[in-house]
Design a protein around this motif. Structure first.
Motif, PDB file in Angstrom:
ATOM      1  N   VAL A  58       0.834  -1.205   0.000  1.00 10.44           N
ATOM      2  CA  VAL A  58       0.000   0.000   0.000  1.00 10.44           C
ATOM      3  C   VAL A  58       0.870   1.256   0.000  1.00 10.44           C
ATOM      4  O   VAL A  58       0.552   2.242  -0.681  1.00 10.44           O
ATOM      5  CB  VAL A  58      -0.953  -0.003   1.214  1.00 10.44           C
ATOM      6  N   THR A  88       0.538   3.801  -3.072  1.00  7.85           N
ATOM      7  CA  THR A  88       0.115   5.182  -2.800  1.00  7.85           C
ATOM      8  C   THR A  88       1.129   6.171  -3.354  1.00  7.85           C
ATOM      9  O   THR A  88       0.770   7.161  -4.002  1.00  7.85           O
ATOM     10  CB  THR A  88      -0.083   5.406  -1.290  1.00  7.85           C
ATOM     11  N   THR A 136      -5.070  -0.863   5.208  1.00  5.38           N
ATOM     12  CA  THR A 136      -4.971  -0.127   3.944  1.00  5.38           C
ATOM     13  C   THR A 136      -5.306   1.341   4.142  1.00  5.38           C
ATOM     14  O   THR A 136      -4.613   2.226   3.629  1.00  5.38           O
ATOM     15  CB  THR A 136      -5.903  -0.757   2.889  1.00  5.38           C
ATOM     16  N   SER A 144      -2.336   4.200   3.561  1.00 10.35           N
ATOM     17  CA  SER A 144      -2.556   5.135   2.457  1.00 10.35           C
ATOM     18  C   SER A 144      -2.809   6.548   2.967  1.00 10.35           C
ATOM     19  O   SER A 144      -2.331   7.527   2.386  1.00 10.35           O
ATOM     20  CB  SER A 144      -3.734   4.667   1.596  1.00 10.35           C
ATOM     21  N   ARG A 156      -6.294   9.373   0.018  1.00 10.31           N
ATOM     22  CA  ARG A 156      -6.248   7.917   0.208  1.00 10.31           C
ATOM     23  C   ARG A 156      -7.518   7.268  -0.357  1.00 10.31           C
ATOM     24  O   ARG A 156      -7.465   6.144  -0.862  1.00 10.31           O
ATOM     25  CB  ARG A 156      -6.012   7.570   1.672  1.00 10.31           C
ATOM     26  N   TRP A 157      -8.668   7.962  -0.263  1.00 10.33           N
ATOM     27  CA  TRP A 157      -9.946   7.431  -0.787  1.00 10.33           C
ATOM     28  C   TRP A 157      -9.864   7.273  -2.290  1.00 10.33           C
ATOM     29  O   TRP A 157     -10.168   6.194  -2.825  1.00 10.33           O
ATOM     30  CB  TRP A 157     -11.069   8.386  -0.374  1.00 10.33           C
ATOM     31  N   SER A 200      -7.181   4.649  -3.295  1.00  7.31           N
ATOM     32  CA  SER A 200      -7.626   3.276  -3.040  1.00  7.31           C
ATOM     33  C   SER A 200      -8.604   2.802  -4.098  1.00  7.31           C
ATOM     34  O   SER A 200      -8.596   1.619  -4.485  1.00  7.31           O
ATOM     35  CB  SER A 200      -8.256   3.186  -1.645  1.00  7.31           C
ATOM     36  N   LYS A 225      -6.481   2.254  -7.341  1.00  4.48           N
ATOM     37  CA  LYS A 225      -5.561   1.120  -7.228  1.00  4.48           C
ATOM     38  C   LYS A 225      -6.290  -0.207  -7.052  1.00  4.48           C
ATOM     39  O   LYS A 225      -5.654  -1.277  -7.058  1.00  4.48           O
ATOM     40  CB  LYS A 225      -4.607   1.330  -6.045  1.00  4.48           C
ATOM     41  N   TRP A 253      -7.944  -1.184  -4.363  1.00  5.92           N
ATOM     42  CA  TRP A 253      -8.005  -1.630  -2.976  1.00  5.92           C
ATOM     43  C   TRP A 253      -9.384  -1.419  -2.382  1.00  5.92           C
ATOM     44  O   TRP A 253      -9.717  -2.013  -1.355  1.00  5.92           O
ATOM     45  CB  TRP A 253      -6.983  -0.866  -2.125  1.00  5.92           C
ATOM     46  N   LEU A 254     -10.161  -0.560  -3.007  1.00  4.10           N
ATOM     47  CA  LEU A 254     -11.485  -0.199  -2.511  1.00  4.10           C
ATOM     48  C   LEU A 254     -12.462  -0.236  -3.671  1.00  4.10           C
ATOM     49  O   LEU A 254     -12.291   0.490  -4.648  1.00  4.10           O
ATOM     50  CB  LEU A 254     -11.425   1.206  -1.899  1.00  4.10           C
TER      51      LEU A 254
END
Length: 545
Positions: free
Chosen positions: A190, A194, A253, A257, A288-289, A292, A295, A297-298
């Motif tokens: 992460v 990031t 995460t 991030s 980070r939102w 993520s 990437k 991750w979210l």
């Protein structure tokens, strides 16, 4: 704190004879053993009172744990008081408690994370120098042995990892040996992701990669995280399992991030803004939102849920106040700089006018700060360089006019980015908790103390309370379970209106009746983001107008 510090530094000359200003003060931060630091303040003659830079209630609470080792000086209030011409020594116990700012003596196996801001002094007795002492020291991106002296300009604002024995690792990063290989791998993944994404999206940023200090720790409750993002980026993983589940991986995460996103901002440069905490923490949450999501991750569904939850809790915890009416303690106590910060960034940038992506506006704002400018925050994010543009979202939200709830209700329908929907059971539970807190505040002369549990709410008994005289563990309200029941909130309201009291069923079989003059205002709908439309507007080159 910084404004009061500047005043103390400027007025410090009035406290001391002129001759004292030709002298200097030396601060040594030494790793005494695995559980303690030894802090030494070498004071010149006539230096009788020196201001600590970490002042106020938080600073005084931190210094309350210090143990005097000699009779040279005492830490009283915000001052180090001494007869001068001596070296004051204090023993500082290791602690995981983060009271104010960066922690000063955070324990780690084999050593300790320290931050000199906890021991920093004003320069009214002359220049102040700082020195770390340990067998192994990581500071400012380098490894040292025995001693390390930070630059004079930043000596009182420097983190370091102090170790009891020389380290042989080829990396400066510190990973607690109690952390699993999978957790360490996720941290690195992460962190790298990031940095690579934000370096591309924010080309004007000046990024310096920090050293990671990932520390396992324990505290009451389940797995949780904490950290901060100075030159040594501290990540603390509380009650961390060897095998992470989806919830732990998601928390890790978010933490990594978020903290790495801070490295693309300028913490000190935004201190001049009245909304500095929201600009800083909300900005890192936004970065980070979006990172993520991009990437992978979210998921977009979970990203929408995070945004909706933040906005809902922002409106609930603002407690019917405008942003300007909230005190720093209220904002910090409810983490409103995060909860209100994320939706404030997302919706204001999605509603920006003129050309340029949302990230380019963010990048340009910080670039101007690096050039020594102080751009208007709302104008920079919503308008950029677009002429004849008037920002719409930020001036309204961050105002002293109507409540935050009213401002969101006025603004969001105009954007077309979110629609009202009935509350989830989780939000109904949040409102029940807030309603119980209101009952307690009204009963206890403005004070409250509650602990949420899976079974209910523990209310702290206090002398100032009229009805809550002892600790009470409520597991039902008006015959309904405290949490998980859609009828609990309406039952509280009905009881308050009909009887002017609410009855709580206790775990021990008893009852607690609390007076209620006015029911808590349960909100009947909350905003749900159109995530596809919002992301499209954030990422496209052309703004809304």
């Amino acid at each position: 704190m910084k404004k009061s510090l500047r005043c103390l530094q400027l007025l410090g000359i009035a406290l001391l004879p002129f001759a004292a200003h030709a002298a200097s003060v030396n601060v040594d931060i030494k790793l005494a053993d695995a559980n303690n630091l030894e802090i030494s303040f070498a004071l010149p003659e006539h230096c009788t009172a020196l201001a600590f830079l970490k002042d106020g209630r938080g600073g005084q609470e931190i210094r309350g744990a210090w143990q005097k080792q000699n009779n040279c000086a005492t830490a009283e209030g915000d001052l180090l008081k001494s007869a001068g011409a001596c070296t004051a020594r204090f023993r500082v116990p290791a602690t995981m408690q983060k009271i104010s700012g960066y922690p000063g003596s955070f324990p780690a196996p084999g050593g300790m994370y320290v931050h000199s801001s906890n021991y920093a002094l004003a320069d009214s007795c002359g220049p102040v120098s700082y020195r770390f002492q340990a067998a192994d020291i990581v500071m400012n991106g380098q490894r040292y042995h025995d001693t390390a002296t930070p630059p004079a300009a930043t000596g009182g604002d420097t983190p370091a990892m102090l170790m009891l024995t020389p380290q042989t690792s080829t990396t400066l990063n510190y990973f607690d040996p109690r952390l699993s290989a999978a957790s360490i791998a996720r941290i690195n993944e992460v962190a790298d992701g990031t940095v690579s994404f934000l370096s591309k999206e924010l080309p004007l940023a000046v990024f310096t990669r920090p050293v990671i200090a990932a520390i396992a720790a324990t505290e009451p409750g389940g797995p949780n995280v904490g950290g901060d993002a100075s030159n040594i980026l501290r990540l603390t993983l509380f009650n961390w399992p060897q095998v992470m589940g989806p919830e732990e991986e998601a928390k890790l995460t978010v933490l990594v991030s978020h903290e790495f996103s801070h490295r693309f901002q300028l913490r000190d440069a935004v201190d001049v803004y009245p909304d500095s905490r929201l600009i800083n923490e909300g900005g890192a949450e936004f970065l980070r939102w979006l990172t993520s999501i991009q990437k992978g991750w979210l998921s977009r569904q979970k990203a929408a849920a995070q945004l909706d939850k933040a906005l809902a809790e922002c409106t609930l915890y603002a407690e019917g106040k405008s942003w300007r009416a909230l005190t720093p303690r209220e904002i910090g106590g409810q983490r409103l700089e995060y909860l209100c910060g994320l939706p404030t960034y997302v919706y204001s940038l999605a509603a920006r006018q003129g050309r340029g992506t949302a990230m380019s506006r963010f990048d340009r704002f910080y670039h101007q700060l690096r050039q020594g400018q102080v751009p208007d925050f709302a104008q920079a994010l919503e308008c950029g360089d677009t002429k004849a543009c008037k920002p719409q979202v930020l001036p309204a939200l961050l105002s002293s006019g109507p409540t935050m709830e009213q401002q969101w209700d006025e603004l969001l329908p105009k954007t077309g980015l979110a629609t009202l929907r009935p509350p989830s059971q989780a939000l109904r539970d949040r409102m029940v908790l807030r309603a119980v807190v209101k009952l307690m505040v009204d009963d206890c002369a403005g004070s409250s103390g509650t602990t949420e549990t899976p079974e209910g709410i523990i209310l702290d008994g206090m002398k100032v309370c009229k009805s809550i005289h002892k600790d009470s563990y409520a597991t039902s309200i008006e015959g309904h379970p405290v949490f998980g029941d859609a009828a609990t909130g309406p039952a509280m309201k009905a009881a308050c209106l009909a009887r002017h009291e609410v009855t709580l069923g206790l775990k021990d079989g008893g009852k607690l009746v609390i007076p209620c003059q006015e029911p808590y205002a349960m909100r009947e709908a909350f905003y749900s983001v159109d995530i596809e439309k919002t992301l499209a507007q954030l990422l496209r080159e052309q703004g809304t107008q």
